[in-house]
Design a protein around this motif. Structure first.
Motif: not given
Length: 272
Positions: A14-43
């Protein structure tokens, strides 16, 4: 471990919408990172968007007759910018500021030692802290960020923090001090995206700030085998930033502020 569970969810279909991501995760799992939606912290604080904090910050300066020209804590680059006629055409939030940096944070998370070192150097040896606490009498982030040129943003419980986005809304140039943080909607997350973090933020090597840089008794650099690399400290590093670089980053901040805003004014009256 909640962080482990969170990471596992990002690895499932499933697609995950979150405010947390890391360079290590993107480098290790590029395909999984691509199906995530990274959002800014809400204010959800309207004063962050409607200009109220900017107006309050200006009133504080007016009360003590403080300007960029007479402030003892201003960056030399800001004083030079203030002397240029081009700055008079800039929006109020984009003009030179009288305080070099704003940093208020607890010493917690995986970067506790670095955060402790940063806050001790800042409180004990920074003219910015002395100005905000004693002269302007505010350490409230909503005002302190709008009075300052730079806002250091170290990691905490995770690489990202709400302060990164609060700084952008305040037009305070973020200084990212972690190797893992990823800006949402940017080239760091997806190279095909247009937003380039180097155009609105700085990123300093976190290893340079893991220990105190300045002797609290003299505020002179600490020189020994362990701290030789970071002896100059955050303040000196910020003073090395050129006026033209600050102008470029502020221009980029205008764009980033629009991208990361959860509450933008409507172009038309919704009642009409």
């Amino acid at each position: 471990n909640i962080n482990f569970v969170h990471t596992q969810k990002q690895l499932t279909p499933p697609i995950v919408i979150n405010v947390e991501q890391s360079t290590t995760f993107i480098e290790m799992y590029p395909k999984c990172a691509a199906k995530n939606i990274l959002m800014p912290y809400p204010n959800t604080n309207g004063q962050s968007f409607d200009g109220s904090y900017t107006q309050q910050a200006q009133r504080i300066l007016d009360l003590v007759n403080m300007t960029v020209q007479n402030s003892p804590s201003v960056l030399p680059a800001e004083r030079e910018l203030a002397a240029r006629t081009i700055t008079t055409t800039l929006p109020e939030a984009s003009r030179p500021r009288p305080v070099a940096q704003f940093y208020v944070a607890g010493a917690h998370g995986t970067c506790a030692n670095m955060r402790k070192a940063l806050i001790e150097d800042y409180r004990q040896c920074s003219s910015s802290f002395a100005m905000l606490e004693r002269k302007l009498k505010t350490l409230f982030f909503g005002l302190g960020m709008r009075l300052s040129t730079f806002c250091p943003c170290p990691g905490g419980d995770s690489p990202s923090a709400k302060r990164n986005f609060d700084a952008i809304l305040a037009m305070c140039i973020p200084v990212v001090v972690t190797d893992e943080f990823v800006w949402p909607f940017s080239k760091e997350f997806d190279p095909q995206l247009e937003l380039d973090p180097s155009e609105f933020s700085l990123r300093f090597n976190a290893s340079r700030y893991h220990t105190k840089s300045l002797d609290p008794a003299t505020c002179q650099p600490i020189f020994n085998n362990d701290t030789q690399a970071n002896a100059t400290g955050m303040q000196a590093d910020l003073e090395a930033i050129s006026p033209d670089t600050i102008l470029k980053l502020r221009k980029g901040l205008e764009k980033a502020r629009h991208v990361y805003s959860w509450s933008m004014r409507r172009r038309t009256n919704c009642l009409s």
